[in-house]
Scaffold this active site. Structure first.
Site, mmCIF file in Angstrom:
data_model
loop_
_atom_site.group_PDB
_atom_site.id
_atom_site.type_symbol
_atom_site.label_atom_id
_atom_site.label_comp_id
_atom_site.label_asym_id
_atom_site.label_seq_id
_atom_site.Cartn_x
_atom_site.Cartn_y
_atom_site.Cartn_z
ATOM 1 N N LYS A 16 -10.829 -1.173 7.042
ATOM 2 C CA LYS A 16 -9.765 -1.077 7.719
ATOM 3 C C LYS A 16 -10.052 -0.538 9.090
ATOM 4 O O LYS A 16 -11.120 0.508 9.036
ATOM 5 C CB LYS A 16 -8.756 0.190 7.019
ATOM 6 N N ARG A 29 0.805 10.432 0.056
ATOM 7 C CA ARG A 29 1.224 11.694 0.872
ATOM 8 C C ARG A 29 2.604 12.366 0.553
ATOM 9 O O ARG A 29 2.873 13.234 1.172
ATOM 10 C CB ARG A 29 1.450 11.041 2.477
ATOM 11 N N GLU A 42 0.805 -1.218 0.127
ATOM 12 C CA GLU A 42 0.119 -0.113 -0.169
ATOM 13 C C GLU A 42 0.949 1.298 0.038
ATOM 14 O O GLU A 42 1.420 1.583 0.907
ATOM 15 C CB GLU A 42 -0.938 0.116 1.377
ATOM 16 N N THR A 91 -4.345 6.612 1.798
ATOM 17 C CA THR A 91 -4.692 7.658 1.875
ATOM 18 C C THR A 91 -5.328 8.393 0.797
ATOM 19 O O THR A 91 -5.313 9.343 0.190
ATOM 20 C CB THR A 91 -3.302 8.803 2.308
HETATM 21 O O1 LIG Z 1 -2.325 6.592 5.040
HETATM 22 C C1 LIG Z 1 -3.644 6.213 5.416
HETATM 23 O O2 LIG Z 1 -4.571 6.052 4.617
HETATM 24 C C2 LIG Z 1 -3.423 5.981 6.824
HETATM 25 O O3 LIG Z 1 -4.659 5.470 7.369
HETATM 26 C C3 LIG Z 1 -2.337 5.797 7.845
HETATM 27 C C4 LIG Z 1 -1.690 4.758 7.880
HETATM 28 O O4 LIG Z 1 -2.417 3.487 7.686
HETATM 29 C C5 LIG Z 1 -0.860 4.602 8.913
HETATM 30 O O5 LIG Z 1 -0.087 5.913 9.162
HETATM 31 C C6 LIG Z 1 0.014 3.449 9.384
HETATM 32 O O6 LIG Z 1 0.030 3.434 10.825
HETATM 33 P P1 LIG Z 1 1.464 2.947 11.542
HETATM 34 O O7 LIG Z 1 1.728 1.743 11.298
HETATM 35 O O8 LIG Z 1 1.119 3.200 12.984
HETATM 36 O O9 LIG Z 1 2.426 3.981 10.901
#
Ligand SMILES: O=C(O)C(=O)C[C@H](O)[C@H](O)COP(=O)(O)O
Length: 209
Positions: free
Chosen positions: A129, A45, A41, A69
């Protein structure tokens, strides 16, 4: 076209990838793919994200490359056009739900509450999710959801680690977890593909599939 339900069975973890260039995206994705993580994925960003999606899809034709995102209909269309075979969002709006359905873009929308899960379900999404998993209730929340909405399947993401993943994956309503722990940046700001390969190998050995 592979549907989200199937995509969620292809690996124990979907790495959430915040790449800063297409070159980085290809090198690091290859390390993940070569060590058994086939579903990737790439988050939207960074200005280079769409280019990264195209480059990885081309370099690793057997990988399942998705976009993360995906906040708007425009981003969904751009991601699909770039070669993403699925999209992921941290939350869901009616506009976005309508758009991904109209596009035929396989989608994993984010929810964090019972009402959001019920809303997503009404709009036709049964694979969701759960984000941000650790702060929104973690494993106890998913157990509670499972007792009232057993037809929903989740990908918990947000604060999940290799250590916490097995407890999530043991739940009946969890098919896969998501996380960025596989691609840490060093002090120099770079992601080391060799280190990523070792983390991917360890995740596959420990989490299975
Ligand atoms: O970008 C997106 O669509 C999101 O929803 C955020 C990510 O899924 C998280 O940043 C992952 O979380 P971590 O593994 O804690 O870093």
């Amino acid at each position: 076209m592979t549907d989200i339900k199937t995509i969620m069975t292809l690996a124990p973890v979907i790495p959430v990838l915040n790449y800063k260039s297409a070159e980085e995206a290809v090198a690091v994705s290859k390390a993940l793919y070569d060590n058994g993580l086939k579903v990737l994925e790439i988050t939207l960003r960074h200005p280079s994200a769409l280019e990264s999606i195209s480059a990885v899809a081309k370099a690793l034709p057997d990988a399942v490359v998705g976009a993360g995102t995906v906040l708007t209909p425009e981003l969904a269309k751009q991601a699909k056009d770039a070669g993403a075979v699925f999209g992921v969002s941290p939350g869901l709006t009616e506009t976005l739900a309508d758009a991904v359905k109209a596009l035929g873009f396989d989608f994993l929308p984010g929810v964090a509450t019972l009402s959001e899960a019920m809303q997503a379900r009404e709009w036709g999404f049964s694979e969701l999710k759960f984000f941000p998993a650790e702060v929104a209730g973690g494993v106890p929340f998913l157990k509670a959801v499972g007792s009232v909405l057993p037809d929903l399947t989740f990908c918990p993401t947000g604060g999940v680690t290799e250590a916490s993943a097995p407890t999530y994956l043991a739940l009946d309503n969890v098919a896969v977890v998501g996380g960025s722990w596989l691609t840490p940046r060093g002090q120099d700001g770079k992601i080391d593909p060799a280190a990523v390969g070792a983390l991917a190998k360890s995740a596959v050995a420990k989490l299975g599939r």
